[in-house]
Design an enzyme around this catalytic site. Structure first.
Site, PDB file in Angstrom:
ATOM      1  N   ASP A  82      -6.742  -7.376   0.430  1.00 46.43           N
ATOM      2  CA  ASP A  82      -5.802  -8.342  -0.076  1.00 46.43           C
ATOM      3  C   ASP A  82      -5.669  -9.449   0.802  1.00 46.43           C
ATOM      4  O   ASP A  82      -6.311 -10.632   0.851  1.00 46.43           O
ATOM      5  CB  ASP A  82      -4.555  -7.632  -0.383  1.00 46.43           C
ATOM      6  CG  ASP A  82      -4.552  -6.714  -1.771  1.00 46.43           C
ATOM      7  OD1 ASP A  82      -5.768  -6.097  -1.651  1.00 46.43           O
ATOM      8  OD2 ASP A  82      -3.698  -6.930  -2.635  1.00 46.43           O
TER       9      ASP A  82
ATOM     10  N   GLU B 216       1.663   4.146   2.430  1.00 46.24           N
ATOM     11  CA  GLU B 216       0.352   3.286   2.225  1.00 46.24           C
ATOM     12  C   GLU B 216      -0.267   2.805   3.640  1.00 46.24           C
ATOM     13  O   GLU B 216      -1.415   2.777   3.764  1.00 46.24           O
ATOM     14  CB  GLU B 216       0.619   2.189   1.303  1.00 46.24           C
ATOM     15  CG  GLU B 216      -0.507   1.439   0.692  1.00 46.24           C
ATOM     16  CD  GLU B 216       0.064   0.169  -0.386  1.00 46.24           C
ATOM     17  OE1 GLU B 216       1.413   0.050  -0.431  1.00 46.24           O
ATOM     18  OE2 GLU B 216      -0.583  -0.364  -0.881  1.00 46.24           O
TER      19      GLU B 216
END
Ligand code: 9WN
Length: 433
Positions: free
Chosen positions: A164, A402
């Site tokens: 991202d 994460e």
């Protein structure tokens, strides 16, 4: 944790932030599941490949129709209006790195190493062989549509095709003129602190690029001619080399025709050479190439270490990457809580230790580099990296998150992230055999 995120045949990456099936997450998840139940592990990939497009692409998200209120959801992608997309399930139109053949091959290896009995193993091999034509079509898509130049390097169309908000994409995104975007909700920042997620300016650009791809109906030829974001991704391409080597093994098991095996060998050879060619002598790591700007992207990120996944590196080249991994930009950075690899180099101007792919450490990327170290026989370096990551994840607060703030080891992003748990399982098992 993996059981808690299991929706029956497939696993969501995180309980609330990511409630659908994501492509490369599934591959890592399958590797973790292989230690618990190899048949269930292969089912993870079968579920993903059931949503493969007729052009061979494996979509980056397969939507769960039972979660209607997720945003950005199926309407943004409009896959149902594209003839190559499946009709029975909504998907995105992007891709993610091709980890899947690596996962299939590893499931078989884990079942063998962990003594799964012969008839269950035969059944697994049969399922791997049934996946083979789909894996082949996926790799063919990557070669023919994502590398029409036959450079050996895969072109990505969007930051969501991997990492991202990495600074690797900053300059390319900055060049994009964003037109009118209707107001949109950011469900992600209602679940995670906005400082740990991409900014509004980045998100606007993500949505603008999706709109362009949707309008092009994801036709790769149209995209190649008109899309403003076309980048030869060194991380994705390095994974592709390892994935072709795994696919070659599966092809042999499946008794594939010689022509197919020769094609896979050629894809691997060409990409290996191209990835090695991305090396930048002054930065001492491999660089992506921006096709629109026509120059390499000079950023110090963990993506530049991924050529370590290429088996044909010389001993000196592999050592060079290993030194870089443990050097002051990455696992050897000053003040780290644990010597783990950072997503962005600690001494880079773009480094931000809480901001998603711009600094925090990601266990899955550490796992990939650990595989690379092992593939080159750098066992003690691999053990060092594995131990540092397990020490980080073993902290009671880690919640298999994460990503992590590297100086404090604070968990960031979503807790209970499936692929983090999956690689932890694989690391733990590696200590047993
Ligand atoms: C967009 C699921 C995915 C990972 C990606 C990671 C992140 C999504 C997001 O989460 O991307 O696809 O909303 O940020 O960057 O690598 O597959 O875990």
């Amino acid at each position: 944790m993996l059981h808690a995120n299991d929706l029956g045949g497939w696993t969501k990456p995180a309980p609330r932030l990511y409630p659908h099936q994501w492509s490369w997450d599934s591959a890592f998840i399958a590797i973790g599941l292989a230690h618990l139940d190899p048949a269930r592990a292969i089912e993870e990939l079968e579920h993903l490949f059931a949503a493969q497009w007729s052009d061979g692409r494996v979509p980056h998200i397969v939507f769960d129709p039972n979660v209607p209120d997720y945003w950005p959801g199926p309407d943004l992608w409009g896959s149902r209006d594209v003839s190559a997309a499946p009709t029975d399930v909504a998907t995105s139109g992007l891709i993610q790195p091709p980890m899947h053949a690596i996962a299939v091959w590893r499931i078989l290896a884990i079942a063998r190493a962990e003594g799964v009995e012969a008839d269950r193993r035969r059944a697994l091999v049969a399922r791997a062989c049934a996946l083979y034509p789909k894996l082949l079509a996926w790799h063919r898509y990557l070669v023919e549509r994502r590398d029409p130049e036959r450079s050996g390097l895969i072109t990505v169309y969007h930051p969501w095709e991997g990492t991202d908000n990495t600074p690797r994409w900053d300059a390319a995104l900055a060049r994009i003129d964003v037109g009118d975007i209707p107001p949109y909700p950011r469900t992600d920042v209602s679940l995670v602190d906005a400082a740990e997620r991409p900014s509004k300016a980045e998100y606007d650009r993500y949505l603008w690029l999706v709109g362009l791809l949707r309008n092009a109906k994801y036709d790769d030829e149209v995209v190649r001619r008109s899309h403003p974001f076309l980048i030869k991704d060194v991380q994705c391409s390095a994974i592709f080399v390892a994935a072709n080597d795994a696919l070659a093994q599966i092809a042999e098991l499946a008794g594939a025709p010689n022509g197919e095996r020769a094609a896979i060998a050629e894809w691997s050879r060409r990409s290996a050479e191209a990835v090695r060619g991305c090396w930048d002598r002054s930065l001492e790591l491999a660089l992506d190439f921006d096709l629109r700007a026509e120059h390499p992207i000079r950023c110090i990120t963990s993506a530049g270490l991924c050529p370590l996944l290429v088996p044909s590196l010389t001993r000196d080249e592999a050592r060079g990457f290993s030194d870089r991994i443990f050097g002051p930009d990455f696992a050897g950075a000053e003040g780290l809580a644990f010597p783990v690899v950072l997503s962005t180099g600690a001494r880079s101007p773009e480094f931000r230790p809480r901001a998603y792919w711009r600094g925090p450490t990601w266990p899955v990327i550490n796992w990939l580099l650990w595989c690379g170290l092992r593939a080159h026989g750098l066992e003690s370096e691999a053990a060092r990296l594995r131990e540092a990551n397990l020490a980080l994840l073993a902290r009671p607060r880690s919640r298999f998150s994460e990503y992590f703030e590297p100086f404090t080891a604070e968990p960031l992003g979503s807790p209970d992230q499936s692929w983090t748990a999956a690689v932890a399982l694989d690391w733990i098992a590696a200590g047993n055999h």
